[in-house]
Enzyme design. Structure first.
Site, PDB file in Angstrom:
ATOM      1  CG  ASP A 301      -1.910  -1.124   1.209  1.00  0.00           C
ATOM      2  OD1 ASP A 301      -2.475  -1.364   0.133  1.00  0.00           O
ATOM      3  OD2 ASP A 301      -2.122  -1.773   2.249  1.00  0.00           O
ATOM      4  N   GLY A 302       2.005   1.186   0.678  1.00  0.00           N
ATOM      5  CA  GLY A 302       2.908   2.344   0.741  1.00  0.00           C
ATOM      6  C   GLY A 302       3.367   2.773  -0.649  1.00  0.00           C
ATOM      7  CG  ASN A 380      -3.938   5.736   3.479  1.00  0.00           C
ATOM      8  OD1 ASN A 380      -4.812   5.270   2.767  1.00  0.00           O
ATOM      9  ND2 ASN A 380      -2.934   5.019   3.936  1.00  0.00           N
ATOM     10  CG  ASP A 410      -2.282  10.308  22.372  1.00  0.00           C
ATOM     11  OD1 ASP A 410      -2.090  11.063  23.348  1.00  0.00           O
ATOM     12  OD2 ASP A 410      -1.961   9.105  22.366  1.00  0.00           O
TER      13      ASP A 410
HETATM   14  N1  NAD Z   1      -1.509   2.754  14.206  1.00  0.00           N
HETATM   15  C1  NAD Z   1      -1.608   2.580  12.887  1.00  0.00           C
HETATM   16  O1  NAD Z   1      -2.358   1.761  12.390  1.00  0.00           O
HETATM   17  C2  NAD Z   1      -0.786   3.445  11.989  1.00  0.00           C
HETATM   18  C3  NAD Z   1       0.182   4.295  12.512  1.00  0.00           C
HETATM   19  C4  NAD Z   1       0.900   5.078  11.616  1.00  0.00           C
HETATM   20  C5  NAD Z   1       0.632   5.021  10.241  1.00  0.00           C
HETATM   21  N2  NAD Z   1      -0.311   4.188   9.771  1.00  0.00           N
HETATM   22  C6  NAD Z   1      -0.683   4.137   8.372  1.00  0.00           C
HETATM   23  O2  NAD Z   1       0.409   3.925   7.547  1.00  0.00           O
HETATM   24  C7  NAD Z   1       0.191   4.650   6.376  1.00  0.00           C
HETATM   25  C8  NAD Z   1       1.460   4.803   5.614  1.00  0.00           C
HETATM   26  O3  NAD Z   1       1.713   3.550   5.025  1.00  0.00           O
HETATM   27  P1  NAD Z   1       3.176   3.114   4.605  1.00  0.00           P
HETATM   28  O4  NAD Z   1       3.065   1.799   3.916  1.00  0.00           O
HETATM   29  O5  NAD Z   1       3.863   4.241   3.941  1.00  0.00           O
HETATM   30  O6  NAD Z   1       3.826   2.922   6.016  1.00  0.00           O
HETATM   31  P2  NAD Z   1       4.231   1.578   6.747  1.00  0.00           P
HETATM   32  O7  NAD Z   1       5.264   0.867   5.936  1.00  0.00           O
HETATM   33  O8  NAD Z   1       4.528   1.933   8.163  1.00  0.00           O
HETATM   34  O9  NAD Z   1       2.897   0.691   6.669  1.00  0.00           O
HETATM   35  C9  NAD Z   1       1.761   0.919   7.434  1.00  0.00           C
HETATM   36  C10 NAD Z   1       0.751  -0.213   7.299  1.00  0.00           C
HETATM   37  O10 NAD Z   1      -0.509   0.366   6.954  1.00  0.00           O
HETATM   38  C11 NAD Z   1      -1.059  -0.351   5.851  1.00  0.00           C
HETATM   39  N3  NAD Z   1      -1.874   0.545   5.042  1.00  0.00           N
HETATM   40  C12 NAD Z   1      -1.493   1.661   4.368  1.00  0.00           C
HETATM   41  N4  NAD Z   1      -2.548   2.191   3.726  1.00  0.00           N
HETATM   42  C13 NAD Z   1      -3.609   1.385   3.999  1.00  0.00           C
HETATM   43  C14 NAD Z   1      -4.972   1.412   3.627  1.00  0.00           C
HETATM   44  N5  NAD Z   1      -5.475   2.397   2.872  1.00  0.00           N
HETATM   45  N6  NAD Z   1      -5.788   0.444   4.073  1.00  0.00           N
HETATM   46  C15 NAD Z   1      -5.301  -0.543   4.881  1.00  0.00           C
HETATM   47  N7  NAD Z   1      -4.039  -0.613   5.260  1.00  0.00           N
HETATM   48  C16 NAD Z   1      -3.188   0.340   4.827  1.00  0.00           C
HETATM   49  C17 NAD Z   1       0.118  -0.859   5.093  1.00  0.00           C
HETATM   50  O11 NAD Z   1      -0.239  -1.978   4.296  1.00  0.00           O
HETATM   51  C18 NAD Z   1       1.076  -1.212   6.203  1.00  0.00           C
HETATM   52  O12 NAD Z   1       0.866  -2.507   6.667  1.00  0.00           O
HETATM   53  C19 NAD Z   1      -0.391   5.957   6.845  1.00  0.00           C
HETATM   54  O13 NAD Z   1      -1.095   6.619   5.841  1.00  0.00           O
HETATM   55  C20 NAD Z   1      -1.257   5.475   7.983  1.00  0.00           C
HETATM   56  O14 NAD Z   1      -2.577   5.246   7.557  1.00  0.00           O
HETATM   57  C21 NAD Z   1      -1.020   3.401  10.632  1.00  0.00           C
HETATM   58  N1  ATP Z   2       9.177   4.197  -5.238  1.00  0.00           N
HETATM   59  C1  ATP Z   2       9.407   4.474  -3.972  1.00  0.00           C
HETATM   60  N2  ATP Z   2      10.367   5.342  -3.598  1.00  0.00           N
HETATM   61  C2  ATP Z   2      10.602   5.620  -2.292  1.00  0.00           C
HETATM   62  N3  ATP Z   2       9.933   5.080  -1.279  1.00  0.00           N
HETATM   63  C3  ATP Z   2       8.953   4.208  -1.575  1.00  0.00           C
HETATM   64  C4  ATP Z   2       8.643   3.859  -2.930  1.00  0.00           C
HETATM   65  N4  ATP Z   2       7.642   2.952  -2.918  1.00  0.00           N
HETATM   66  C5  ATP Z   2       7.328   2.769  -1.625  1.00  0.00           C
HETATM   67  N5  ATP Z   2       8.111   3.513  -0.827  1.00  0.00           N
HETATM   68  C6  ATP Z   2       8.079   3.547   0.647  1.00  0.00           C
HETATM   69  O1  ATP Z   2       8.502   2.277   1.136  1.00  0.00           O
HETATM   70  C7  ATP Z   2       7.753   1.942   2.289  1.00  0.00           C
HETATM   71  C8  ATP Z   2       7.256   0.495   2.206  1.00  0.00           C
HETATM   72  O2  ATP Z   2       6.466   0.352   1.061  1.00  0.00           O
HETATM   73  P1  ATP Z   2       5.230  -0.629   0.994  1.00  0.00           P
HETATM   74  O3  ATP Z   2       4.227  -0.267   2.016  1.00  0.00           O
HETATM   75  O4  ATP Z   2       4.765  -0.636  -0.419  1.00  0.00           O
HETATM   76  O5  ATP Z   2       5.874  -2.022   1.320  1.00  0.00           O
HETATM   77  P2  ATP Z   2       5.560  -3.015   2.501  1.00  0.00           P
HETATM   78  O6  ATP Z   2       5.732  -2.291   3.784  1.00  0.00           O
HETATM   79  O7  ATP Z   2       6.407  -4.218   2.252  1.00  0.00           O
HETATM   80  O8  ATP Z   2       4.082  -3.419   2.202  1.00  0.00           O
HETATM   81  P3  ATP Z   2       2.862  -3.486   3.225  1.00  0.00           P
HETATM   82  O9  ATP Z   2       2.639  -2.042   3.581  1.00  0.00           O
HETATM   83  O10 ATP Z   2       1.751  -4.105   2.464  1.00  0.00           O
HETATM   84  O11 ATP Z   2       3.343  -4.290   4.366  1.00  0.00           O
HETATM   85  C9  ATP Z   2       6.642   2.971   2.418  1.00  0.00           C
HETATM   86  O12 ATP Z   2       6.953   3.855   3.462  1.00  0.00           O
HETATM   87  C10 ATP Z   2       6.654   3.709   1.119  1.00  0.00           C
HETATM   88  O13 ATP Z   2       6.355   5.088   1.256  1.00  0.00           O
END
Ligand code: NAD
Ligand code: ATP
Length: 539
Positions: A301-302, A380, A410
């Protein structure tokens, strides 16, 4: 922004000014009532037989007269300030409209001369990096009948990088593929763009169509250019990227763009990848939406959030492949990437139009709410929290200038419906189908027994202010990134952005959403109750 500034902004227009001034509880002084009270004092003084009065009464009447005069002057001052503010607003809007028109004319002239020189072979030339232009043009299209059956995307653009490329193919003009979006419901793929119609026939209010429908994307011309965005530091992503680029180029004859980091990796893999295109500096990213027909993401999703954040305006359709752990927004499986991409490139496909929020920080020192820092677009959520401070966050929240509540806890999450399954869910917010337009208002650990999350309609502007009596500043973060300090008096404005993120569906929007909450969160999973045991036999 100080409360006094908020007042003057709110009463920009004459209408609002008169409404707010008629409410004494808002602290405003009604100029008409002041006029009347002053008149009443005069009348009282004239009627009273002054000769027979003692000195105290005379002093009192003089004091009354002075107060009435002072009030009148204050009201006159406020009225003229309001008139001045309204005049500035009118001038600002005139100037803005003029600039948009000039920009538009300049673009059309540029395109027209290019067309005349034979650079662009097109019947309809459109540019879409300005939303107001998009709207104007879609109006024109509806006038000429092109919009009758859906929303069309006809982009004919010149590849500005083509000159620097030695390949003869690349010297040709690149046409951005056009597509059509149509809405369908009840499983039936109608070819009509159905509007929501509220009917008032025979005094009864009925709606002809429901607003949330499955959206289908049909290519009108073949996609030619694909941008692949990948999660960094992942071996499986790297391997898949190599295979996909090769297949898209050799089998599908498509132009492929990647990020500069990925181009370096590909060329290190094999010098044959020199055909892969990229950009040199970040300013070129702002033109990507005019070159790219389709974005493919390889990650979780990131990576989808990352892809969305690259497009500060219109976003091309995104095909998200799942190479992460959760994958709420990534319905495609990498093992079948060829079949998946074949069917996407052929079309039609179901898409989810994911709404984004436009977030602007307005500093206390700003003269008005148009004076903001660079806005953020989030897919998001925007989070306003206490950061490293150990004090309770204190946030004043307004919705279209109506006071909502004061958050003490918070922090607060303002989330899209796509983001409803992310941080907002963890803070106790509802899960909402991503196609539902709305803004989720979810507190983080509120120190109150009665705070429940809200869902606000899509058309509102939410304003979150750090009050002057707050013990600590707050921090805003956008899709979990780019933290910004909000000091006392600063505000964050948040409204629905005009540019949604279209993501391709595996099946359709509803099926994909339900699958993700079942598979990703094991939502409402419970062992089924056994058949044998006590029963209600008499009912
Ligand atoms: N307590 C929490 O649940 C918490 C805390 C901080 C951030 N986040 C979420 O993490 C997001 C950033 O994601 P990232 O991947 O860059 O960071 P990250 O790598 O820390 O991943 C955060 C987790 O949130 C999940 N996630 C992200 N968008 C989602 C969605 N629309 N629906 C369901 N799950 C989703 C990802 O799959 C991942 O498992 C923020 O937008 C925020 O929503 C969640
Ligand atoms: N092309 C990119 N360049 C720089 N950062 C990226 C890029 N793609 C993703 N990222 C960053 O890498 C992090 C991890 O990406 P992503 O959530 O896709 O992987 P994951 O953590 O393995 O998957 P999941 O969230 O499903 O567990 C996120 O914080 C995202 O913002």
């Amino acid at each position: 922004m100080s409360p006094s500034k908020l007042d003057s902004t709110d009463s920009f227009g004459h209408e609002e000014a008169s409404v707010s001034c008629s409410k004494p509880e808002n602290g405003c002084v009604d100029s008409l009532s002041i006029f009347h009270s002053e008149k009443a004092v005069e009348e009282l003084l004239q009627q009273t037989p002054v000769a027979g009065m003692d000195e105290h009464l005379i002093e009192f009447s003089e004091a009354l007269r002075t107060v009435a005069k002072a009030l009148r002057r204050a009201a006159e001052g406020k009225a003229s300030a309001q008139a001045e503010a309204a005049e500035w607003k009118r001038r600002y809007e005139l100037e803005r409209t003029r600039n948009i028109q000039m920009e538009r004319k300049a673009r059309m002239a540029e395109q027209f001369s290019a067309e005349k020189n034979g650079d662009i072979d097109c019947e309809r030339v459109k540019n879409s990096d300005n939303q107001s232009m998009l709207q104007n043009e879609s109006n024109e299209y509806s006038e000429t009948g092109c919009m009758k059956h859906g929303i069309w995307s006809h982009e004919v653009l010149r590849d500005r990088e083509s000159d620097s490329n030695s390949n003869a193919d690349r010297n040709k003009i690149m046409r951005k593929a056009s597509f059509k979006l149509s809405w369908w419901c009840n499983g039936e793929n109608g070819d009509q763009h159905k509007h929501d119609i509220v009917s008032f026939e025979r005094g009864n209010i009925t709606t002809a169509e429901r607003s949330s429908k499955q959206i289908s994307l049909k290519w009108e011309s073949d996609p030619q250019t694909v941008l692949i965005l990948t999660k960094p530091n992942s071996v499986s992503v790297r391997i898949l990227c190599v295979q996909m680029v090769r297949w898209l180029r050799e089998r599908k004859k498509l132009n492929v763009y990647v990020e500069p980091r990925v181009k370096v990796e590909l060329v290190a893999e094999s010098s044959n990848f020199s055909y892969v295109q990229t950009w040199k500096d970040d300013s070129e990213i702002s033109h990507l939406h005019m070159k790219v027909d389709l974005v493919i993401t390889l990650g979780g999703d990131g990576t989808v959030l990352w892809a969305a954040s690259m497009f500060k305006g219109p976003v091309p359709p995104i095909v998200p492949f799942s190479l992460g752990s959760l994958g709420f927004m990534t319905p495609f499986h990498s093992e079948h990437f060829k079949d998946c991409l074949d069917s996407v490139l052929r079309g039609p496909i179901s898409i989810t139009l994911r709404h984004r929020l436009l977030c602007r920080v307005v500093r206390d020192a700003a003269k008005n709410e148009y004076e903001t820092e660079e806005p953020f677009l989030v897919l998001n959520e925007v989070t306003i929290d206490r950061g490293i401070s150990s004090y309770l966050t204190n946030l004043e929240c307004y919705c279209d200038n109506s006071f909502v509540t004061c958050v003490q806890g918070d922090g607060l999450i303002l989330s899209t419906t796509s983001g409803s399954t992310a941080y907002s869910l963890a803070a106790g917010g509802s899960m909402v189908h991503p196609q539902v337009p709305g803004i989720l208002f979810t507190p983080i650990c509120p120190h109150s027994l009665s705070f429940r999350p809200l869902i606000l309609p899509e058309h509102v502007t939410v304003r979150i202010m750090v009050p002057f009596n707050s013990r600590s500043p707050a921090w805003a973060s956008f899709d979990g990134k780019d933290r910004k300090l909000l000091a006392a008096g600063d505000a964050l404005l948040c409204s629905m952005a005009p540019w949604p993120v279209p993501t391709a569906c595996q099946v359709d929007s509803t099926n994909d959403f339900l699958r993700s909450i079942h598979d990703g969160l094991h939502w409402n999973l419970r062992k089924t109750q056994s058949f044998d045991g006590p029963r209600d036999r008499d009912l």
